[in-house]
Design a protein around this motif. Structure first.
Motif, PDB file in Angstrom:
ATOM      1  N   ALA A 120       0.983  -1.284   0.006  1.00 53.21           N
ATOM      2  CA  ALA A 120      -0.016   0.057  -0.019  1.00 53.21           C
ATOM      3  C   ALA A 120       1.007   1.214   0.182  1.00 53.21           C
ATOM      4  CB  ALA A 120      -0.940  -0.091   1.386  1.00 53.21           C
ATOM      5  N   TRP A 121       2.040   1.243   0.651  1.00 53.58           N
ATOM      6  CA  TRP A 121       2.836   2.217   0.950  1.00 53.58           C
ATOM      7  C   TRP A 121       3.686   2.441  -0.457  1.00 53.58           C
ATOM      8  CZ3 TRP A 121       3.407   6.569   3.480  1.00 53.58           C
ATOM      9  CH2 TRP A 121       3.002   6.657   4.686  1.00 53.58           C
ATOM     10  N   ILE A 122       3.903   1.617  -1.173  1.00 53.62           N
ATOM     11  CA  ILE A 122       4.371   1.314  -2.509  1.00 53.62           C
ATOM     12  C   ILE A 122       3.582   1.959  -3.413  1.00 53.62           C
ATOM     13  CG2 ILE A 122       5.364   0.032  -4.278  1.00 53.62           C
ATOM     14  CD1 ILE A 122       6.495  -1.914  -2.245  1.00 53.62           C
ATOM     15  N   SER A 123       2.347   1.731  -3.367  1.00 52.08           N
ATOM     16  CA  SER A 123       1.331   2.622  -4.414  1.00 52.08           C
ATOM     17  C   SER A 123       1.473   3.933  -4.123  1.00 52.08           C
ATOM     18  CB  SER A 123      -0.042   1.843  -4.247  1.00 52.08           C
ATOM     19  OG  SER A 123      -0.545   1.984  -2.814  1.00 52.08           O
ATOM     20  N   ILE A 124       1.493   4.110  -2.860  1.00 48.99           N
ATOM     21  CA  ILE A 124       1.512   5.825  -2.499  1.00 48.99           C
ATOM     22  C   ILE A 124       2.682   6.609  -2.930  1.00 48.99           C
ATOM     23  CG2 ILE A 124       1.391   7.400  -0.510  1.00 48.99           C
ATOM     24  CD1 ILE A 124      -0.319   5.456   1.020  1.00 48.99           C
ATOM     25  N   LEU A 125       3.917   5.726  -2.693  1.00 47.82           N
ATOM     26  CA  LEU A 125       5.264   6.614  -2.876  1.00 47.82           C
ATOM     27  C   LEU A 125       5.633   6.404  -4.394  1.00 47.82           C
ATOM     28  CD1 LEU A 125       7.036   5.605   0.351  1.00 47.82           C
ATOM     29  CD2 LEU A 125       5.677   7.677  -0.060  1.00 47.82           C
ATOM     30  N   ASN A 126       5.146   5.367  -5.359  1.00 46.73           N
ATOM     31  CA  ASN A 126       5.796   5.148  -6.275  1.00 46.73           C
ATOM     32  C   ASN A 126       5.776   6.245  -7.335  1.00 46.73           C
ATOM     33  OD1 ASN A 126       3.343   4.871  -7.398  1.00 46.73           O
ATOM     34  ND2 ASN A 126       3.526   2.890  -7.434  1.00 46.73           N
ATOM     35  N   ASN A 127       6.150   6.450  -8.777  1.00 43.75           N
ATOM     36  CA  ASN A 127       6.177   7.530  -9.474  1.00 43.75           C
ATOM     37  C   ASN A 127       4.702   7.896  -9.888  1.00 43.75           C
ATOM     38  OD1 ASN A 127       8.890   7.552  -9.232  1.00 43.75           O
ATOM     39  ND2 ASN A 127       9.415   6.584 -11.184  1.00 43.75           N
ATOM     40  N   GLN A 133       1.401  12.286  -8.061  1.00 45.00           N
ATOM     41  CA  GLN A 133       0.334  12.838  -8.878  1.00 45.00           C
ATOM     42  C   GLN A 133      -0.352  14.243  -8.282  1.00 45.00           C
ATOM     43  OE1 GLN A 133      -1.011  11.845 -11.643  1.00 45.00           O
ATOM     44  NE2 GLN A 133       0.379  10.059 -11.767  1.00 45.00           N
ATOM     45  N   LEU A 134      -0.244  14.192  -6.983  1.00 41.24           N
ATOM     46  CA  LEU A 134      -1.141  15.386  -6.338  1.00 41.24           C
ATOM     47  C   LEU A 134       0.117  16.673  -6.386  1.00 41.24           C
ATOM     48  CD1 LEU A 134      -3.061  16.748  -4.559  1.00 41.24           C
ATOM     49  CD2 LEU A 134      -1.684  15.962  -2.266  1.00 41.24           C
ATOM     50  N   LEU A 135       1.591  16.381  -6.207  1.00 39.12           N
ATOM     51  CA  LEU A 135       2.456  17.391  -6.288  1.00 39.12           C
ATOM     52  C   LEU A 135       2.467  17.778  -8.162  1.00 39.12           C
ATOM     53  CD1 LEU A 135       5.496  15.748  -4.359  1.00 39.12           C
ATOM     54  CD2 LEU A 135       4.066  17.727  -3.734  1.00 39.12           C
ATOM     55  N   MET A 136       2.125  17.104  -8.873  1.00 42.10           N
ATOM     56  CA  MET A 136       2.272  17.470 -10.254  1.00 42.10           C
ATOM     57  C   MET A 136       0.875  18.319 -10.662  1.00 42.10           C
ATOM     58  SD  MET A 136       3.923  14.058 -12.245  1.00 42.10           S
ATOM     59  CE  MET A 136       3.732  15.273 -13.693  1.00 42.10           C
ATOM     60  N   LYS A 137      -0.105  17.888  -9.953  1.00 40.41           N
ATOM     61  CA  LYS A 137      -1.483  18.445 -10.171  1.00 40.41           C
ATOM     62  C   LYS A 137      -1.492  19.928  -9.696  1.00 40.41           C
ATOM     63  CE  LYS A 137      -4.642  14.627 -10.995  1.00 40.41           C
ATOM     64  NZ  LYS A 137      -5.982  13.823 -10.423  1.00 40.41           N
ATOM     65  N   LEU A 138      -0.682  19.885  -8.354  1.00 39.94           N
ATOM     66  CA  LEU A 138      -0.819  21.252  -7.953  1.00 39.94           C
ATOM     67  C   LEU A 138       0.264  22.364  -8.426  1.00 39.94           C
ATOM     68  CD1 LEU A 138      -1.146  20.160  -4.077  1.00 39.94           C
ATOM     69  CD2 LEU A 138      -2.780  21.464  -5.451  1.00 39.94           C
ATOM     70  N   LEU A 147      10.491   8.666  -4.593  1.00 40.27           N
ATOM     71  CA  LEU A 147      10.330   8.273  -3.360  1.00 40.27           C
ATOM     72  C   LEU A 147      10.594   7.045  -2.849  1.00 40.27           C
ATOM     73  CD1 LEU A 147       6.957  10.479  -2.959  1.00 40.27           C
ATOM     74  CD2 LEU A 147       9.223  11.418  -2.494  1.00 40.27           C
ATOM     75  N   LEU A 148      10.722   6.251  -3.611  1.00 39.21           N
ATOM     76  CA  LEU A 148      11.177   4.690  -3.536  1.00 39.21           C
ATOM     77  C   LEU A 148      12.431   4.468  -3.433  1.00 39.21           C
ATOM     78  CD1 LEU A 148       7.824   2.953  -4.477  1.00 39.21           C
ATOM     79  CD2 LEU A 148       8.705   3.187  -2.492  1.00 39.21           C
ATOM     80  N   ASN A 149      13.019   3.139  -2.936  1.00 42.90           N
ATOM     81  CA  ASN A 149      14.260   2.659  -3.155  1.00 42.90           C
ATOM     82  C   ASN A 149      15.149   3.491  -2.736  1.00 42.90           C
ATOM     83  OD1 ASN A 149      12.973   0.485  -4.638  1.00 42.90           O
ATOM     84  ND2 ASN A 149      12.764   1.753  -6.669  1.00 42.90           N
ATOM     85  N   ASN A 150      15.006   3.917  -1.729  1.00 35.70           N
ATOM     86  CA  ASN A 150      16.303   4.817  -0.802  1.00 35.70           C
ATOM     87  C   ASN A 150      16.033   4.692   0.494  1.00 35.70           C
ATOM     88  OD1 ASN A 150      13.995   6.669   0.046  1.00 35.70           O
ATOM     89  ND2 ASN A 150      13.974   7.593  -2.315  1.00 35.70           N
ATOM     90  N   GLN A 151      16.816   5.141   1.265  1.00 38.28           N
ATOM     91  CA  GLN A 151      17.102   5.051   2.687  1.00 38.28           C
ATOM     92  C   GLN A 151      15.786   5.777   3.571  1.00 38.28           C
ATOM     93  OE1 GLN A 151      20.604   6.050   4.942  1.00 38.28           O
ATOM     94  NE2 GLN A 151      21.563   4.743   3.558  1.00 38.28           N
TER      95      GLN A 151
END
Length: 307
Positions: A120-127, A133-138, A147-151
């Protein structure tokens, strides 16, 4: 005498199932890990029954030291954030009139399988996830943010995964804390922050230590979170153990690293137990002093009345 003997026999009978459970699922696996760590690696993943310290010598390899230090770093950061979030949450729940409801809100999401929550978190944080999507719409960003595959992702999801294990012991400690001590400190001139830091935090020390242990140890040995949302810069000890067992087929080395986690867990449990005993001892001393003072006051009043 026969009655006592019967009670003893019944007690032993009732203890057998738990004893068998502990031996089969706790003591036996630990014994196997301990034995394997002192054996020699054979061909094709086999183990030769020859005493060897090679696995422990391999642990001194600098590349493994980097992984251990990285694991400690990530575990400390995630644990610190978890405790900082859990403290106000535990306090709010303990002081609320709706404790049961709030505790259910903390616990219910964790009735879901851990893998489902990670995905569920992967679906929230992936590209293509909600945040991007929210950041791009705003129009805050034009491109996707990784946001994924990092510390950062490993730390964030680790905090989410283990925060109930921090909230519950802190809530328990605060719930049984005597808040009249806070009021006394305020009457003596301490402000709210000073009374919280100097009175409340020491008074719930056992709960904080329990939260630290229940959070740090699982994160320290975590495998699924760094495997699913991390990269090579978040390669941790739990994933190293799995790779040694499944890929390299080096069972002695994997067992030796498993002992590190086991020893860390034992140290944490002993620390928690010592802290609990120390707090119990201090509480009993305070209670005895209060009782003595009360008796002294009563005695003084009685003597005054006689005079």
């Amino acid at each position: 005498m026969s009655g006592k003997q019967g009670k003893i026999n019944q007690g032993v009978l009732y203890a057998w199932p738990m004893g068998i459970w502990l031996v089969v699922f706790f003591i036996a696996p630990l014994a196997i890990i301990l034995i394997y760590s002192f054996l020699t690696k054979g061909l094709y993943g086999s183990v030769i029954a020859e005493f060897s310290l090679k696995a422990f010598k391999e642990m001194a390899n600098p590349k493994y030291a980097v992984i251990v230090l990285r694991t400690i770093k990530i575990s400390i950061i995630a644990t610190t954030i978890t405790i900082l979030v859990a403290l106000p949450c535990g306090y709010a729940i303990a002081r609320s009139r709706h404790q049961t409801l709030l505790l259910l809100l903390v616990i219910i999401p964790f009735w879901t399988n851990s893998l489902i929550r990670i995905f569920a978190w992967i679906s929230i944080l992936n590209n293509n996830g909600i945040i991007n999507q929210l950041l791009m719409k705003l129009h805050i960003t034009k491109n996707y943010i990784s946001l994924l595959n990092n510390q950062g992702a490993v730390i964030l999801i680790s905090v989410y995964m283990y925060i109930p294990y921090a909230i519950l012991p802190i809530f328990t400690a605060i719930d049984r804390f005597d808040f009249s001590l806070i009021e006394a400190a305020r009457d003596l001139g301490a402000n709210k922050s000073q009374s919280m830091i100097k009175i409340l935090l020491p008074g719930i020390k056992s709960g904080i230590i329990s939260a630290l242990i229940f959070t740090f140890i699982p994160i320290f040995g975590s495998y699924t979170v760094p495997d699913l949302v991390g990269d090579m810069n978040s390669y941790m000890l739990g994933k190293l153990i799995v790779d040694q067992v499944q890929r390299s087929r080096n069972l002695p080395l994997g067992s030796a690293f498993s002992l590190v986690i086991t020893v860390t867990s034992v140290i944490g449990i002993l620390w928690m137990e010592l802290s609990r005993k120390s707090e119990t001892k201090q509480r009993s001393i305070l209670q005895s002093e209060e009782k003595h003072n009360a008796e002294q006051i009563t005695s003084d009043k009685t003597d005054g009345g006689i005079k």
